[in-house]
Each structure stands twice: as structure tokens, then as C-alpha cells.
Design a protein around this motif. Structure first.
Motif, PDB file in Angstrom:
ATOM      1  N   ASP A  11      28.524  32.765  19.593  1.00  0.00           N
ATOM      2  CA  ASP A  11      27.543  33.829  19.379  1.00  0.00           C
ATOM      3  C   ASP A  11      27.477  34.788  20.570  1.00  0.00           C
ATOM      4  O   ASP A  11      27.472  36.008  20.405  1.00  0.00           O
ATOM      5  CB  ASP A  11      26.174  33.174  19.138  1.00  0.00           C
ATOM      6  N   LYS A  18      31.333  42.956  20.850  1.00  0.00           N
ATOM      7  CA  LYS A  18      30.628  44.147  20.373  1.00  0.00           C
ATOM      8  C   LYS A  18      30.366  45.130  21.500  1.00  0.00           C
ATOM      9  O   LYS A  18      30.258  46.332  21.276  1.00  0.00           O
ATOM     10  CB  LYS A  18      29.321  43.763  19.686  1.00  0.00           C
ATOM     11  N   ARG A  64      20.566  45.683  17.019  1.00  0.00           N
ATOM     12  CA  ARG A  64      20.932  45.926  15.617  1.00  0.00           C
ATOM     13  C   ARG A  64      19.782  46.591  14.872  1.00  0.00           C
ATOM     14  O   ARG A  64      18.635  46.585  15.301  1.00  0.00           O
ATOM     15  CB  ARG A  64      21.377  44.638  14.946  1.00  0.00           C
ATOM     16  N   THR A  66      19.590  46.085  11.332  1.00  0.00           N
ATOM     17  CA  THR A  66      19.385  45.416  10.038  1.00  0.00           C
ATOM     18  C   THR A  66      18.226  44.422  10.085  1.00  0.00           C
ATOM     19  O   THR A  66      17.749  43.968   9.070  1.00  0.00           O
ATOM     20  CB  THR A  66      20.653  44.664   9.591  1.00  0.00           C
ATOM     21  N   ARG A  67      17.833  44.009  11.278  1.00  0.00           N
ATOM     22  CA  ARG A  67      16.654  43.156  11.383  1.00  0.00           C
ATOM     23  C   ARG A  67      16.018  43.359  12.745  1.00  0.00           C
ATOM     24  O   ARG A  67      16.613  43.948  13.638  1.00  0.00           O
ATOM     25  CB  ARG A  67      17.005  41.684  11.156  1.00  0.00           C
ATOM     26  N   LEU A  71      18.164  36.697  18.383  1.00  0.00           N
ATOM     27  CA  LEU A  71      17.912  35.358  18.922  1.00  0.00           C
ATOM     28  C   LEU A  71      19.068  34.775  19.713  1.00  0.00           C
ATOM     29  O   LEU A  71      18.960  33.683  20.243  1.00  0.00           O
ATOM     30  CB  LEU A  71      17.553  34.409  17.771  1.00  0.00           C
ATOM     31  N   GLY A  72      20.192  35.492  19.789  1.00  0.00           N
ATOM     32  CA  GLY A  72      21.379  34.936  20.434  1.00  0.00           C
ATOM     33  C   GLY A  72      21.132  34.476  21.856  1.00  0.00           C
ATOM     34  O   GLY A  72      21.314  33.303  22.182  1.00  0.00           O
ATOM     35  N   PHE A  75      18.282  31.796  22.245  1.00  0.00           N
ATOM     36  CA  PHE A  75      18.766  30.462  21.843  1.00  0.00           C
ATOM     37  C   PHE A  75      19.558  29.812  22.968  1.00  0.00           C
ATOM     38  O   PHE A  75      19.415  28.625  23.264  1.00  0.00           O
ATOM     39  CB  PHE A  75      19.692  30.565  20.619  1.00  0.00           C
TER      40      PHE A  75
END
Lengths: 185, 120
Positions: A11, A18, A64, A66-67, A71-72, A75
């Protein structure tokens, strides 16, 4: 929460990809004498401003659209802090980002490493245009996979070709297992 | 133990083969969501299963790639199949086992596995 540390690695390295990193260095190192497991991900991507670095550890920050949650990094940080370890992130705009997580090797709350071969294999074959330097150390044993070296041998043959992809998978699996030995990682 | 010498042998063998690549417009794309939500929900083995099965079955007209989050995190792992001239098919809550069904029935057989498809 991720159930394997190798999933956290996948992740976080996706973030590097990216961020446009041409090279991402992934180091996993375990030292039983120090009861230490260390994961370092260093990329030469676009990097982040000081403000962004502060915000990535906040679950309600994400690039992003889209949401609204990201949490990457939280986490990954949590995985280390739950296991008697530490978490560190350093970044510089147009230089790159380094993320480092440490764990107490024998901590009962440390997630298992899981399928490291699958993580590295996925990264290498899915992002052929990128380079990865994977170093895996357990005590005095070490294994290094450098995609630049593979590319030098293969020329324009794709990592995705059946035989090549299988070779990379087996090469990783055998060497990781040999370096790991009897140590539980 | 595998060595880099072996990779050189694979390269030499492959150099003599002419790769058959299908034309871009005839290619079916299988896209697996690999953002944090996808990975946490189990997308890695799904992606591996698709890549392996497509290769093992010699489906040269299919490419397997990955994407980020498409905003349906609760349905991850999500797999989208783009076939030329057809509507996109979105499979949800995928596993490696379901991937095998999709490869056999959809990619090879041409029939969408509707029980795993999300309604639009």
C-alpha cells in the motif's frame, strides 16, 4: 487495519508509484539480537510539503477525490505503534519521501510479515516502468533484488511474460525463505 | 536456489520466439482496484490470480492491470472488465476462487458471471 505487514508495504509503495517515483527502495530488516524489525520505504517521487507530511498521518487527509479518508499511512503507523515500535516519515518536495516503521520482533501484537514475495512480485510486474530495489536482511543474511539488474538482462522482454513472471516469483520466494531461515517474521 | 544465470537462459530462449500480441482495439482489460481499501479487503491475491490464470490459459487478448479507489470501498475487492464494444462489467467482493470462475466463464466462455456483478 492490514492483516499482514507485507500488505502495508504494498500500500505504501503504491503511494510512491503514484508520486511518480522512478526508483523506490524497500528495505526489510530483522535483527533478533536487538529484537527489532524495521521496514524502510524510500522513494524519489514528487515529495510533500511540510504541511502535507503532517497531514498524511491524519486519517481524514487524502489526495484522492473518490472518498474522504486516507488510511494507508495511518494503518502503517498504527501497525508499528501497536507493536512497541516507532514510525517516522520524512519528505522533501521534488526530492522524495522516506517512511520508516520499526517493530519489536517478538511483540505479540506485531502483525506477521505475510506474503512478502506476493507484494514485491505484484509491484515489480505491475509497474514495469518503475524501478525497485528490494533488500531483505535477517541477522547476517541478505538478499537483494534490483529491477535495473533484471532489466539489463532481459532487454525489452516484459516482466509480465509468463516464464519471466514465474521466474521472478520463484526467485523471490526461494531467496526470502532462505534468508528467513527459522526466524519467525 | 534460483540464480540470475537462469534468467539469462530464459531470455535467450525467448529471444527466438516472436511474441503474438493482439491489437489494442481487440484487447480485453481486467482492472483490479489496489488502493488501501482494496488491499485491506484482499485485492492482492485476486490480482495475482487473474495475472496467473490469464497467463496459464494463454489469453493473449487479455491484459491485467490495476487502478486506485473508485469510491465503492465497501464492495472491495473490485474488478472491472472492459471488453471492446461491450459495457463495462463490475465484479465486487472478489476472491481468488471467484477470479477463477470469472476467467473460465467470462474471459474464456464469454458469459458474464452475474452473481458477482454489482447492479448499477
Amino acid at each position: 487495519m492490514m492483516t499482514e505487514l507485507s500488505l502495508n508495504i504494498l500500500d505504501i509503495v503504491e503511494n510512491s508509484v503514484k508520486a511518480g517515483a522512478a526508483l523506490t527502495e524497500i528495505t526489510v530488516s530483522a535483527q533478533t539480537a536487538k529484537n527489532l524489525l524495521e521496514i524502510i520505504i524510500k522513494d524519489n517521487g514528487c515529495g510533500m510539503s511540510e504541511e502535507q507530511v503532517k497531514s498524511v498521518i491524519d486519517p481524514f487527509y487524502t489526495t484522492r477525490t473518490t472518498r474522504k479518508v486516507g488510511l494507508g499511512v495511518p494503518f502503517f503507523k498504527e501497525s508499528a505503534e501497536l507493536a512497541g515500535g516507532s514510525f517516522f516519515i520524512e519528505s522533501k518536495l521534488s526530492v522524495g519521501t522516506t517512511v520508516r516503521a520499526t517493530y519489536e520482533l517478538d511483540n505479540i501484537d506485531r502483525m506477521p510479515m505475510g506474503d512478502l514475495t506476493a507484494t514485491i512480485h505484484t509491484l515489480v510486474t505491475m509497474h514495469e516502468e518503475k524501478d525497485f530495489l528490494f533488500t531483505y536482511k535477517v541477522n547476517e543474511n541478505e538478499f537483494v533484488l534490483d529491477t535495473r539488474q533484471l532489466r539489463e538482462i532481459l532487454g525489452d522482454i516484459s516482466f509480465k511474460e509468463y516464464e519471466v513472471s514465474n521466474y521472478i516469483k520463484d526467485y523471490l520466494k526461494e531467496n526470502i525463505s532462505s534468508v528467513t531461515g527459522e526466524i519467525i517474521i | 536456489m534460483k540464480s540470475l544465470e537462469e534468467l539469462k537462459a530464459i531470455r535467450d530462449k525467448m529471444k527466438n520466439q516472436v511474441g503474438i500480441r493482439s491489437e489494442e482495439e481487440n484487447t480485453t482489460r481486467v482492472v483490479v482496484g489496489m488502493a488501501t481499501c482494496g488491499i485491506a479487503a484482499g485485492a492482492r491475491p485476486v490480482l495475482t490470480a487473474f495475472s496467473d490464470l490469464v497467463q496459464e490459459n494463454g489469453l493473449s487478448n487479455v491484459t491485467v492491470t490495476q487502478t486506485g479507489c473508485i469510491g465503492l470501498c465497501m464492495y472491495e475487492p473490485i474488478v472491472e472488465v472492459y471488453e471492446p464494444g461491450k459495457e463495462k462489467v463490475t465484479y465486487v467482493k472478489m476472491t481468488a476462487e471467484k477470479a477463477e470462475e470469472v476467467v473460465n466463464l467470462h474471459l474464456k466462455g464469454g458469459n458474464v458471471v452475474t452473481k458477482y456483478v454489482i447492479d448499477k
